[in-house]
Design a protein around this motif. Structure first.
Motif, short mmCIF file in Angstrom:
data_model
loop_
_atom_site.label_atom_id
_atom_site.label_comp_id
_atom_site.label_asym_id
_atom_site.label_seq_id
_atom_site.Cartn_x
_atom_site.Cartn_y
_atom_site.Cartn_z
N GLN A 1 0.80 -0.99 -0.15
CA GLN A 1 0.31 0.37 -0.36
C GLN A 1 0.77 1.01 -0.25
O GLN A 1 0.41 2.36 -0.84
N ALA A 2 1.56 1.28 0.86
CA ALA A 2 2.88 2.85 1.21
C ALA A 2 3.48 2.70 -0.76
O ALA A 2 3.42 3.88 -0.86
N CYS A 3 4.18 1.49 -1.29
CA CYS A 3 4.45 1.61 -2.65
C CYS A 3 3.51 2.05 -3.16
O CYS A 3 3.85 3.41 -4.24
N LEU A 4 2.17 1.97 -3.27
CA LEU A 4 2.01 2.54 -4.58
C LEU A 4 0.82 3.63 -3.61
O LEU A 4 0.96 5.25 -5.39
N LYS A 5 0.85 4.28 -3.05
CA LYS A 5 0.51 5.57 -2.20
C LYS A 5 1.52 6.22 -2.75
O LYS A 5 1.82 7.44 -3.30
N ASP A 6 3.25 5.89 -2.61
CA ASP A 6 4.32 6.86 -3.39
C ASP A 6 4.55 6.16 -4.98
O ASP A 6 5.42 7.10 -5.11
#
Length: 75
Positions: A63-68
């Protein structure tokens, strides 16, 4: 949940791929198993060094990777 407590990238383990801390199980491998239809119970049964929290950390990391925007491709 802070995924950083569970997910690490070490150049000496799997060429630096993100893995679950204390294992050689990569985030990529876990996501691949889920994509193939494995359930959480099947993963935990086959990889006893993993637990519910480490799997939750994998999702938090993704999720953090997608958000970034780290997983988007440009075309």
């Amino acid at each position: 949940m802070d995924w950083r407590n569970y997910i690490i990238a070490d150049d000496t383990v799997l060429l630096g791929k993100p893995t679950v801390k204390g294992t050689r199980v990569s985030v990529e491998h876990i996501i691949g198993l889920l994509a193939q239809g494995w359930t959480e119970d099947q993963i935990l049964e086959n990889y006893p060094r993993l637990n519910h929290e480490s799997l939750q950390a994998v999702f938090s990391y993704i999720q953090a990777c997608l958000k970034d925007g780290l997983l988007y491709t440009t075309s």
